[in-house]
Scaffold this motif. Structure first.
Motif, PDB file in Angstrom:
ATOM      1  N   GLN A   1      13.673  36.477  10.181  1.00 27.33           N
ATOM      2  CA  GLN A   1      12.686  37.599  10.546  1.00 27.33           C
ATOM      3  C   GLN A   1      12.691  38.346  11.653  1.00 27.33           C
ATOM      4  N   ASP A   2      12.854  37.763  12.752  1.00 30.47           N
ATOM      5  CA  ASP A   2      13.224  38.766  13.905  1.00 30.47           C
ATOM      6  C   ASP A   2      14.233  39.499  13.853  1.00 30.47           C
TER       7      ASP A   2
ATOM      8  N   ARG B   1      12.148  32.180  11.075  1.00 31.03           N
ATOM      9  CA  ARG B   1      11.617  32.933  12.152  1.00 31.03           C
ATOM     10  C   ARG B   1      12.822  34.023  12.746  1.00 31.03           C
ATOM     11  N   GLU B   2      13.861  33.366  13.269  1.00 30.76           N
ATOM     12  CA  GLU B   2      15.120  34.124  13.548  1.00 30.76           C
ATOM     13  C   GLU B   2      15.654  35.014  12.646  1.00 30.76           C
TER      14      GLU B   2
END
Length: 78
Positions: free
Chosen positions: A10-11, A7-8
């Motif tokens: 991707q962010d 997720r990080e």
């Protein structure tokens, strides 16, 4: 530091691909460092941006290596 989560990653890739990310690549590095630093812990990328620029770059490279992404240039988009 610790490895970045999916997720990080991707962010960070999303920010890097945005208009703001293209204008301020150091902020993308600061976001990654803020996500991955355990000691000292940072509450935001703005706190990281108060550090010496070369230190941010070196910490970013360590985060990228710990995350198994490869070199810092290939971090964007992965």
């Amino acid at each position: 530091i610790r490895p970045l989560s999916g997720r990080e990653r991707q962010d960070i890739a999303t920010f890097a691909g945005s208009a703001a990310g293209k204008q301020a690549p150091i902020r993308m590095q600061a976001i990654a460092v803020a996500f991955a630093c355990v000691e000292p812990a940072f509450d935001s990328a703005d706190e990281v941006l108060e550090l010496y620029g070369k230190g941010i770059e070196q910490a970013f490279e360590a985060v990228i290596a710990a995350s198994g992404i490869g070199d810092a240039a290939s971090a964007v988009g992965n």
